[in-house]
Enzyme design. Structure first.
Site, PDB file in Angstrom:
ATOM      1  CG  HIS A 124       4.837   4.755 -20.567  1.00 24.43           C
ATOM      2  ND1 HIS A 124       5.202   5.310 -19.361  1.00 24.43           N
ATOM      3  CD2 HIS A 124       3.617   5.276 -20.867  1.00 24.43           C
ATOM      4  CE1 HIS A 124       4.257   6.126 -18.954  1.00 24.43           C
ATOM      5  NE2 HIS A 124       3.283   6.122 -19.842  1.00 24.43           N
ATOM      6  CG  ASN A 125       8.317   4.531 -16.901  1.00 28.82           C
ATOM      7  OD1 ASN A 125       7.159   4.531 -17.312  1.00 28.82           O
ATOM      8  ND2 ASN A 125       8.627   4.232 -15.653  1.00 28.82           N
ATOM      9  CB  ALA A 183      11.272  -3.193  -9.574  1.00 27.94           C
ATOM     10  CG  HIS A 242      38.974  -4.324 -35.908  1.00 27.25           C
ATOM     11  ND1 HIS A 242      38.875  -5.501 -35.204  1.00 27.25           N
ATOM     12  CD2 HIS A 242      39.556  -3.435 -35.067  1.00 27.25           C
ATOM     13  CE1 HIS A 242      39.364  -5.323 -33.983  1.00 27.25           C
ATOM     14  NE2 HIS A 242      39.795  -4.083 -33.877  1.00 27.25           N
ATOM     15  N   GLY A 245       0.662   7.346 -12.517  1.00 27.30           N
ATOM     16  CA  GLY A 245       1.003   7.989 -11.257  1.00 27.30           C
ATOM     17  C   GLY A 245      -0.134   7.825 -10.276  1.00 27.30           C
ATOM     18  CE  LYS A 300       4.939   2.779 -16.467  1.00 26.99           C
ATOM     19  NZ  LYS A 300       5.430   2.604 -15.151  1.00 26.99           N
ATOM     20  CD  GLU A 322       7.085   9.112 -16.861  1.00 27.95           C
ATOM     21  OE1 GLU A 322       6.249   8.230 -17.145  1.00 27.95           O
ATOM     22  OE2 GLU A 322       7.597   9.207 -15.729  1.00 27.95           O
ATOM     23  CG  LEU A 378      -1.896  -1.276   1.178  1.00 26.67           C
ATOM     24  CD1 LEU A 378      -2.783  -1.285   2.418  1.00 26.67           C
ATOM     25  CD2 LEU A 378      -2.741  -1.339  -0.087  1.00 26.67           C
TER      26      LEU A 378
END
Lengths: 634, 634
Positions: free
Chosen positions: A357-358, A247, A614, A301, A354, A361, A176
């Site tokens: 998404h962040n 997390a 290379h 949020g 997600k 954001e 909570l």
């Protein structure tokens, strides 16, 4: 006891399991009317069964449809109880049509021997025992049911069903914090019976759930716990538990504390900002115990969680189907009143998007901070800047983040603006960090996310910045102010590039993982509820229906080409004015770079071949062919 | 058999182990003169020993010094054999003074009982058996010796020593890629006897070692293998094996294939571009088997590896001491003729700084590519650009990478420059990737490394770039060319910022790990042999002797402040000309950002608190205090 909405309790199971007995006992206890599905068979069906012939699905079709009508009619005024074998998922689907949220299946289970014995004791029943074997073969054990063994007495079984129906919650929430609390209230506001759990930590977290319940009227019927066993036992079967903790280790700890009390088919939903590979790992581990695990990205949020977040679930699709009505109920709604919730795909795909998404954001926020920096350097007050942004709102730039920025800039405290009292040390949690690592590992240069993250890191070097600022005073600006309209155009283009990169990252990563990406659907569930909702996101829903990339969409090409000079100019002017504009700069550099057919990277390949042999590719040779040149003449 | 340089073979071990017997037999077999250390004791020492009194270190001091003189004299003309107990490391150090590379210790080992029995069989020896116990107590088992059990016959032991001395190699190299081959030749050119191993892969890697040996005269004495057991058995004890294979699984595979044939105290050296955490993991795992593992960053490319690379070893310091002479011999030399090789610290610290070295290298290369892009856009030919860089060389900008860039730009093929035929798709291997991930994980914004890496990623989107270039044609440049001198100044400053970030990353990361960083010493070993050697790096050796940061060093503050407008101007002009200059841009953005005392990141904190209740700090409150504001008025 809960104030009940009307329910249809279907007692199911093979013939002879005792459905009628239990149904009648439950009817006596609850005063709900009882119906026996067998009484609704046509005479043709009854004859067939008496003759020992198994009914076909066609035989059952009208019968099931009639039963569904019966339930719908009953539910208008009352709860009811139906005894019905309902052996197949398809039958159960017909039975619960248009009343999915009100139907509860109680599955009476027993061994073949036990049921045969029970049938032999019975009289006057028209089903011959020869049919029992075929019943067992037909049975598709339901995922979404309460399974009760008939080894106990009918009275005990009835008591158990009573508790399940009347005393247990439909869904449980663990943790909570800010988000967990808002989601509890959201579920309760949508009429769900919930159980809420928060751990007890001496002197630190005491009676969290109990006090939370007491604080909000909508939680009057909610059950509050601070011990795991009681919490789990308070939930209907299969249990649906939404985990809202930090997390990483905390999530693993919660899972470990829950599993000893769970039973097969229970469903855990991780709504935290979890690293997507952890989600896949947990899914696999829990599957060993037949526990389903749905990783669900949640954005919005505090406010979104309360009034309707955007939800990005992924994992086992059948398990998802069981929680889909719950998630869709609490989700935000798009402009067509569809829930901002969509099944994203397998494994941790929901948490992956997600994370992206962040990332988007982070960039959206940083671009606004750079706008604020540029306008502040022009000695505009926060209120003046808010007024400018207010104008932008009506011109393509409307977004949740723009709106809250306007609110923030207008907030005053005594004589000054509150923003002036806030220290410029921006924190970050896991997602921006993870997104940058994925970009790096997967060689998908969605560079703005990394740039925005590093801008926060630089902001956190507050002491270093303070001492450096006196060593390196800013040179006097040449007096070139960025015109506001040019800045608006630059902001518009930088946002388009940000969204291009974000969806590009999803496309490329999903391709690497072998997942299917529905970009239009992702944009749709991000049009409301979440932090990056905006007018632009709404445009993308239709754009992605036709194109798989913003840069190649005819909807954007003209705009991008038109806005390019403004973004170039804003970056050029700001840098000469010694204002750091890392995201604006990277946006234009990326655009210049990705639209350059022939870049200077041939020099890099030549250098790598010079010192490390290379090798390089040549324009006049096949792509797969590589060459080494003896650059140095010994 | 190898052409030998003169050797001093010291047969050591406790009294009674049979040193004299073996020494004499070996002398007969090799015709090297034999000396018995006991014959060089003073009469006082002999009396003491006869009386059963143990000698003190003072008693031994002159004796050991005399023996060392004897060896040095012998070695001028010949090899020699010395029997000497040499029980302590300190004694062995005196014995091998000034002839470390020529001394070989052969340690005869046996149990107390076995040696006691052997002594009882002997006659005429003046050491009483009562001293044996004290000898065992005194013995410090040498790390750097060949341990031989006396359980075998003296003839067999002698034969074994003969093989060790004459037939085995001093060091082995696994993996004959570009770097491995160059290092083999480097060791051979420095007079080392080497064994070379390359795996056999049917039809793909056949007789690699054998063919390589045949191709170079300096490898005439080298031993070539394609099977591991023979390779390991061809090495002197303790074995020193340099692994030069690809990082990751190939390295683990090689280690797993070697370990069954290794014995305690053998030393593996990983010279690959290994992720530093893997190095620490392998060190711990191998320590269980008493195998030492040194992670050694190696830079220099093909040419550096051949003529003198820069070496960055880390791990167990005692084990390192045994290979130090080898590494220092093949390393490049700095301006004071000191080897560009330094013990970096514990665990994977050597590989960590090699990773950062490569990060700095990525940026140095990208900055040159951006210079090339800017000057090419001015329609200058590669030759003209080379001539410009030639001028820069004499003005602070001299570096290995600048020099090879000049060579590259001048290279012609038929009528055109070779660079024009090379495709601009720049590859990358692990180090730039890892460095970016470390920056991200550790919140140390050494942003240029990430930017340079992403520039390569964008270069690899060749098909996308080509199609985008026709959708988004470059706007006509306004005709503003960057002046060459301004570009030189911008390049100078961007390189300073790149080096600042690289050493800052090392400082901060070492601090997080609890390791000690000697920045001046790191800069010193990077002044020659490696890819990022430069005049600037030479300056840093002295700068870091006095300051721990480039930005705070008085040596640089004036220069940085003076060059800032040029870097700003170059970025502004290039972006308006639609040329991507990501590293130049990020360099100036970083400088502007890190010198800004009050940035716009207060807005980010306000936004985070608005939508997620993430709280913020205030200027008018203590640093550890955080606040939440009710932004939205419900």
């Amino acid at each position: 006891m809960y104030q009940q909405k009307h329910q249809a309790i279907i007692i199911m199971g093979v013939s002879g399991a005792g459905k009628t007995t239990i149904g009648k006992l439950l009817s006596e206890k609850t005063a709900f009317p009882f119906f026996d599905a067998d009484d609704f068979h046509s005479s043709e069906n009854i004859e067939k069964m008496k003759a020992g012939v198994a009914l076909t699905d066609a035989d059952r079709s009208q019968w099931l449809s009639n039963l569904n009508d019966l339930l719908l009619k009953q539910l208008q005024n009352n709860s009811c109880i139906l005894a019905c074998s309902a052996l197949k998922e398809a039958y159960r689907k017909v039975l619960s049509q248009h009343c999915e949220r009100q139907v509860r299946f109680i599955h009476l289970t027993g061994t073949y021997e036990k049921i045969l014995e029970q049938m032999r004791l019975r009289k006057g029943h028209f089903i011959p025992t020869t049919l029992l074997q075929s019943q067992f073969e037909t049975l598709e054990t339901p995922l979404n049911a309460y399974h009760l063994s008939i080894n106990k007495s009918p009275e005990v079984i009835t008591e158990e069903i009573y508790r399940e129906i009347f005393e247990r919650s439909e869904i449980g929430i663990v943790g909570l914090g800010v988000m967990g609390k808002s989601l509890c209230r959201n579920f309760a506001n949508h009429g769900f019976r919930i159980s809420m759990y928060n751990r007890h930590v001496d002197d630190k977290e005491v009676d969290i759930a109990k006090n939370f319940k007491a604080a909000f009227t909508e939680l009057e019927e909610a059950q509050a716990f601070d011990d795991i066993p009681s919490f789990v036992q308070s939930l209907q079967h299969p249990r649906k538990i939404l985990i809202m903790v930090n997390a990483g280790k905390p999530t693993d700890d919660v899972i470990a504390s829950l599993t000893p009390y769970l039973t097969p088919n229970d469903i855990l939903i991780d709504g935290g900002n979890t690293f997507f590979e952890d989600t896949a790992r947990r899914q696999e581990a829990l599957l060993q115990q037949k526990i389903h695990f749905i990783g669900c990205g949640i954005s919005g949020g505090e406010e979104g969680a309360l009034y309707g977040p955007s939800l990005m679930p992924s994992g086992n699709k059948e398990a998802y189907a069981l929680i889909q009505p719950y998630l869709e109920s609490i989700a935000a709604k798009d402009i067509h009143e569809q829930p901002c919730c969509a099944y994203i795909g397998e494994k941790g795909s929901g948490h992956f998007i997600k994370m992206v998404h962040n990332g988007i954001e982070y960039v959206e926020m940083q671009l606004l901070a750079e706008v604020y920096a540029i306008l502040s350097a022009q000695r505009k007050t926060p209120d003046e800047i808010a007024s400018i942004l207010e104008v932008w709102k009506s011109r393509q730039a409307d977004s949740y983040l723009l709106n809250i920025t306007i609110d923030i800039l207008r907030e005053k405290e005594n004589e000054d603006w509150l923003i002036h009292s806030i220290i410029d040390n921006a924190h970050s949690k896991g997602t921006g960090n993870w997104a940058t690592i994925e970009i790096t590992k997967r060689a998908i240069p969605a560079t703005l996310i990394a740039t925005a993250l590093y801008a926060r890191y630089i902001s956190s070097c507050k002491h270093l910045r303070t001492s450096m600022s006196s060593l390196y005073p800013k040179n006097n600006a040449p007096g070139n102010d960025v015109p506001v309209e040019q800045l608006r155009e630059a902001y518009e283009l930088a946002r388009i590039i940000n969204h291009y990169q974000g969806f590009w990252l999803i496309t490329e990563a999903f391709h690497q993982f072998g997942w299917k990406a529905d970009l239009s659907e992702m944009a749709r569930i991000w049009t409301n509820g979440c932090i990056i909702r905006s007018a632009l996101m709404q445009e993308l829903v239709t754009v992605f229906a036709e194109a798989n990339s913003i840069l190649t969409s005819p909807h954007f090409t003209g705009t991008i080409q038109r806005l390019k000079p403004s973004l170039s100019k804003v970056v050029a002017t700001s840098i000469e004015n010694e204002i750091a504009v890392p995201c604006f700069s990277e946006a234009i550099n990326f655009l210049h770079g990705i639209t350059t057919a022939q870049s200077a990277a041939n020099l890099l390949q030549a250098q790598r071949d010079y010192f490390g042999a290379h090798r390089f590719q040549r324009y006049d040779a096949a792509e797969e062919q590589t060459f080494h040149h003896q650059w140095k003449k010994y």
